[in-house]
Enzyme design. Structure first.
Site, PDB file in Angstrom:
ATOM      1  CD  GLU A 192       5.509  -1.941   8.534  1.00  9.63           C
ATOM      2  OE1 GLU A 192       4.987  -3.017   8.839  1.00  9.63           O
ATOM      3  OE2 GLU A 192       5.881  -1.664   7.385  1.00  9.63           O
ATOM      4  CB  THR A 193       6.850  -6.655  12.203  1.00  9.81           C
ATOM      5  OG1 THR A 193       5.468  -6.796  12.570  1.00  9.81           O
ATOM      6  CG2 THR A 193       7.637  -6.186  13.419  1.00  9.81           C
ATOM      7  CD  GLN A 194       0.817  -5.586   7.024  1.00  8.17           C
ATOM      8  OE1 GLN A 194       0.621  -4.482   7.528  1.00  8.17           O
ATOM      9  NE2 GLN A 194      -0.124  -6.214   6.363  1.00  8.17           N
ATOM     10  N   GLY A 216     -12.868  -7.803   3.198  1.00  2.00           N
ATOM     11  CA  GLY A 216     -11.609  -8.492   2.959  1.00  2.00           C
ATOM     12  C   GLY A 216     -11.316  -9.406   4.135  1.00  2.00           C
ATOM     13  CB  CYS A 218      -0.946   0.004   1.193  1.00  4.81           C
ATOM     14  SG  CYS A 218      -0.128  -0.029   2.806  1.00  4.81           S
ATOM     15  CD  GLN A 277       3.275  -5.573   3.250  1.00  2.00           C
ATOM     16  OE1 GLN A 277       4.125  -4.703   3.443  1.00  2.00           O
ATOM     17  NE2 GLN A 277       1.980  -5.304   3.212  1.00  2.00           N
ATOM     18  NE  ARG A 298       8.008   0.218   1.096  1.00  2.00           N
ATOM     19  CZ  ARG A 298       8.783   1.265   1.405  1.00  2.00           C
ATOM     20  NH1 ARG A 298       9.710   1.672   0.561  1.00  2.00           N
ATOM     21  NH2 ARG A 298       8.632   1.888   2.555  1.00  2.00           N
ATOM     22  CB  SER A 335       7.367   1.453   7.446  1.00  2.00           C
ATOM     23  OG  SER A 335       7.904   0.262   6.912  1.00  2.00           O
ATOM     24  CB  ILE A 357      -8.989  -7.493   6.915  1.00  2.00           C
ATOM     25  CG1 ILE A 357      -9.290  -6.442   5.847  1.00  2.00           C
ATOM     26  CG2 ILE A 357     -10.279  -7.920   7.624  1.00  2.00           C
ATOM     27  CD1 ILE A 357      -9.993  -5.201   6.353  1.00  2.00           C
TER      28      ILE A 357
END
Length: 439
Positions: free
Chosen positions: A126-128, A201, A56, A132, A58, A121, A206
């Site tokens: 953040e770790t998400q 979603g 979302c 990804q 980059r 980020s 989500i």
């Protein structure tokens, strides 16, 4: 080998641009094949390795190209890649160019490390993004576009991220996008526990949001998803926390949207799921009671025109930026520590990369040495077969190898002049210095 990263992110481009160049997960493998073919057809640059990271915040291309050492070759690679990105996403190059960053060699390595550690980020720490990035690498591997250089880069990237997480408090004071969505809702509604929440979603984002909202014990939680089974699965997980839940189909939204006070959406759809007319009808049915809508998708799930409605509070990923920056001062020390670790690891990787440049020469020298050895050994065997004295044959073998081994260096030294001769006189003694480690 030239390593290059180019792309756009939330620092360089608004959401309206980012959503135009985003790739859905199922599009990335075909895109990688097309990118390599495009470069081969347009220029002489060979691109054996490529990876696409699209989130979302980059869209980035990580490339490793042969024959891209000169300034001209690097410029061709950069311009061709930008042209491909623009064409593949249906946007003009001149519209995209002001937002694009291009990072060669050590800058590209440093950027990959910073991205994986969460330093680049919107939510610092953040770790998400690490997950990804791993997904992007896995997709590139499955597409056959992940070779020696990018594979090594990303393996080191994951190691650096682990090291930073283990040795700093980079994520200790972070506020996630999911937590920020809850905070935004609480600005409009005094208590989430009195509201009905709809999640559109059922992916990772989500699921994270649902977990944060579930802690507030909303009156009802519903999950609308393209596949009813996956939506029901998430609804069942939330029901185990004592919540009243239900699952919907996306086709149910026009007739059910008015039932919900808070809507959080994040799908991989390339087109909006919720349009202006649908929301206008929902507001009329609700008799203009307010609605909070949080659109975390890129491209967006909710038409931008919805933000003009008086009774709707629509937020996008960029709108959450102010909230997630909370605690930035507390993270400064950890960021400094992380940057120091990254700089050291960049230096190590560049040393490895430069060393890879000598591999062809080393292989050639070894092959020449093997050829010389084979020639002398074969001659020695023939002499032994004729009955020659073994000691004399061994002496001749050693002398032949020595002469051939020294010939090139001695010839170069004898014919060199000036600075070249001085340089050889400094280098050669070290090359032929005897090793005594086995004595």
């Amino acid at each position: 080998m030239q390593i290059l990263t180019l792309g756009i992110n939330h620092h360089t481009a608004p959401l309206s641009v980012r959503e135009q160049v985003a790739f859905a997960p199922e599009m990335i493998q075909p895109a990688l094949h097309h990118l390599k073919d495009h470069l081969a057809n347009v220029s002489e640059t060979k691109l054996p390795e490529a990876t696409i990271l699209s989130t979302c915040n980059r869209t980035e291309l990580y490339c490793a190209a042969n024959d891209a050492h000169s300034t001209h070759e690097q410029s061709v690679l950069k311009n061709t890649a930008i042209e491909w990105l623009a064409q593949s996403r249906g946007i003009r190059s001149d519209e995209l160019l002001p937002h694009v960053y291009v990072l060669p060699q050590s800058q590209a390595v440093r950027h990959a490390f910073r991205v994986a550690c969460g330093l680049d980020s919107m939510v610092v720490g953040e770790t998400q993004i690490l997950g990804q990035l791993k997904d992007a690498v896995r997709t590139a591997d499955e597409a056959g576009s992940l070779g020696t250089y990018l594979n090594q880069l990303f393996q080191k990237t994951f190691q650096v991220a682990k090291e930073v997480r283990g040795n700093t408090e980079i994520g200790a004071h972070s506020i996630s996008m999911a937590a920020a969505a809850v905070r935004l809702s609480e600005r409009i509604f005094e208590s989430v526990s009195d509201q009905k929440v709809l999640f559109i979603g059922a992916g990772e984002m989500i699921t994270l949001c649902a977990t944060h909202f579930a802690a507030r014990k909303p009156k009802l939680v519903a999950v609308a998803n393209r596949t009813l089974e996956r939506g029901q699965e998430l609804a069942d997980e939330l029901a185990e926390q004592g919540l009243q839940t239900e699952s919907l189909r996306l086709s149910d939204l026009p007739t059910r949207l008015h039932d919900f006070d808070i809507i959080v959406s994040c799908t991989a759809s390339t087109l909006p799921i919720i349009g202006l007319g649908m929301v206008e009808n929902a507001i009329k049915t609700r008799k203009h009671r307010p609605m909070v809508m949080v659109d975390l998708a890129v491209p967006r799930d909710i038409e931008v025109e919805v933000s003009r409605l008086n009774d709707v509070y629509l937020y996008t990923v960029d709108d959450l930026g102010e909230i997630v920056q909370t605690g930035a001062d507390s993270r400064k020390a950890a960021v400094g520590q992380a940057e120091a670790i990254i700089e050291t690891r960049v230096s190590h990787f560049m040393h490895w990369l430069e060393g890879r440049g000598t591999v062809p020469l080393i292989q050639d020298l070894r092959q020449r040495g093997d050829d010389l050895r084979a020639f002398e050994v074969e001659r020695a065997k023939k002499l032994l077969a004729k009955g020659e004295d073994p000691q004399a044959v061994l002496d001749a073998l050693a002398q032949g190898l020595t002469n051939k081994f020294l010939h090139g260096s001695l010839h170069a030294l004898q014919h060199a002049q000036g600075e070249e001769r001085e340089a050889l006189m400094k280098i050669l003694p070290g090359l032929f210095r005897a090793h005594h480690s086995d004595k």
